[in-house]
Motif scaffolding. Structure first.
Motif, PDB file in Angstrom:
ATOM      1  N   ASP A   1      83.422  71.561  40.120  1.00 46.39           N
ATOM      2  CA  ASP A   1      84.597  72.566  41.126  1.00 46.39           C
ATOM      3  C   ASP A   1      85.077  73.520  39.236  1.00 46.39           C
ATOM      4  O   ASP A   1      85.436  72.768  38.371  1.00 46.39           O
ATOM      5  N   ARG A   2      84.603  74.912  39.546  1.00 46.76           N
ATOM      6  CA  ARG A   2      85.122  75.607  38.290  1.00 46.76           C
ATOM      7  C   ARG A   2      86.306  75.285  39.281  1.00 46.76           C
ATOM      8  O   ARG A   2      87.076  76.678  40.149  1.00 46.76           O
ATOM      9  N   ILE A   3      88.238  75.465  38.349  1.00 43.00           N
ATOM     10  CA  ILE A   3      89.188  75.730  38.784  1.00 43.00           C
ATOM     11  C   ILE A   3      89.710  76.656  37.685  1.00 43.00           C
ATOM     12  O   ILE A   3      89.449  76.841  35.884  1.00 43.00           O
ATOM     13  N   VAL A   4      90.441  77.316  37.540  1.00 48.15           N
ATOM     14  CA  VAL A   4      91.843  77.893  37.277  1.00 48.15           C
ATOM     15  C   VAL A   4      93.016  77.072  37.366  1.00 48.15           C
ATOM     16  O   VAL A   4      93.743  76.889  38.345  1.00 48.15           O
ATOM     17  N   THR A   5      93.428  77.080  35.934  1.00 45.64           N
ATOM     18  CA  THR A   5      95.291  76.723  35.908  1.00 45.64           C
ATOM     19  C   THR A   5      96.461  77.562  36.064  1.00 45.64           C
ATOM     20  O   THR A   5      96.439  78.777  35.859  1.00 45.64           O
ATOM     21  N   ASN A   6      97.632  76.818  36.613  1.00 46.72           N
ATOM     22  CA  ASN A   6      98.389  77.639  36.071  1.00 46.72           C
ATOM     23  C   ASN A   6      98.998  78.096  35.239  1.00 46.72           C
ATOM     24  O   ASN A   6      98.925  79.893  34.644  1.00 46.72           O
ATOM     25  N   GLY A   7      98.224  78.210  34.304  1.00 46.12           N
ATOM     26  CA  GLY A   7      98.624  78.397  32.898  1.00 46.12           C
ATOM     27  C   GLY A   7      97.533  79.902  32.241  1.00 46.12           C
ATOM     28  O   GLY A   7      96.666  80.077  31.401  1.00 46.12           O
ATOM     29  N   GLY A   8      96.247  79.886  33.147  1.00 46.43           N
ATOM     30  CA  GLY A   8      95.335  80.809  33.029  1.00 46.43           C
ATOM     31  C   GLY A   8      94.186  80.078  32.061  1.00 46.43           C
ATOM     32  O   GLY A   8      92.812  80.603  32.107  1.00 46.43           O
ATOM     33  N   ILE A   9      93.627  78.703  32.179  1.00 51.86           N
ATOM     34  CA  ILE A   9      93.088  77.385  31.545  1.00 51.86           C
ATOM     35  C   ILE A   9      91.628  77.432  32.583  1.00 51.86           C
ATOM     36  O   ILE A   9      92.380  77.106  33.881  1.00 51.86           O
ATOM     37  N   VAL A  10      90.673  78.098  32.375  1.00 46.57           N
ATOM     38  CA  VAL A  10      89.427  77.607  33.588  1.00 46.57           C
ATOM     39  C   VAL A  10      88.664  76.932  32.777  1.00 46.57           C
ATOM     40  O   VAL A  10      88.547  77.139  31.815  1.00 46.57           O
ATOM     41  N   GLY A  11      88.182  75.852  33.738  1.00 48.41           N
ATOM     42  CA  GLY A  11      87.616  74.665  33.863  1.00 48.41           C
ATOM     43  C   GLY A  11      86.993  74.150  34.559  1.00 48.41           C
ATOM     44  O   GLY A  11      86.650  74.858  36.111  1.00 48.41           O
TER      45      GLY A  11
END
Length: 149
Positions: free
Chosen positions: A58-68
């Motif tokens: 899954d491609r996700i976005v963290t609360n800090g804005g990091i996409v991975g």
């Protein structure tokens, strides 16, 4: 003699006045519940369900804005996320803000293992294979051009 009728009138409506004084407060609480509290609870429930459904690929976005991309689900509170090639970080599951793309469930054959649902794996019309059927030649050409499958 004039005072006694005035006391009698004031004593008769005391119960209704007490309820009438709290009616605006009750009405405000009901409005707050339907406009603020209930939608927030619904969003929290949806977010919790989204976090529980996260899996590898899954491609996700963290609360800090990091996409991975999720590489490994470490345990129920942590996931390992690849944010660049060979750069992996461990992220608390609660700190995931959004899931950008979900992977397809792995079938028994293992053909689509680890491929996101919205990516065509280099087999689309822009890969230059000319066939569009995803044959061996298209996959080889995609690998040689630097595309990951």
């Amino acid at each position: 003699m004039l005072i006694s009728p005035a006391y009698a009138q004031a004593a008769g409506g005391g119960a209704m006045e007490g309820l009438g004084a709290f009616l605006p407060l009750i009405l405000i609480f009901v409005i707050f519940y339907f406009l603020l509290i209930r939608p927030q609870q619904k969003r929290m429930k949806e977010h919790k369900a989204m976090l529980e459904a996260i899996r590898r690929g899954d491609r996700i976005v963290t609360n800090g804005g990091i996409v991975g991309t999720v590489v490994k689900v470490v345990n129920e509170t942590e996931v390992s996320v690849e944010i660049a090639e060979n750069v992996r970080v461990r992220v608390m599951r609660d700190m995931i803000a959004n899931v950008l793309s979900k992977t397809e469930p792995v079938s028994g054959g293992g053909e689509s293992k680890g491929k996101p649902a919205n990516e065509d794996g280099g087999q689309g019309p822009d890969d230059g294979s000319g066939s569009g059927n995803g044959g061996t030649a298209g996959k080889l050409k995609g690998l040689l051009s630097g595309k990951k499958s």
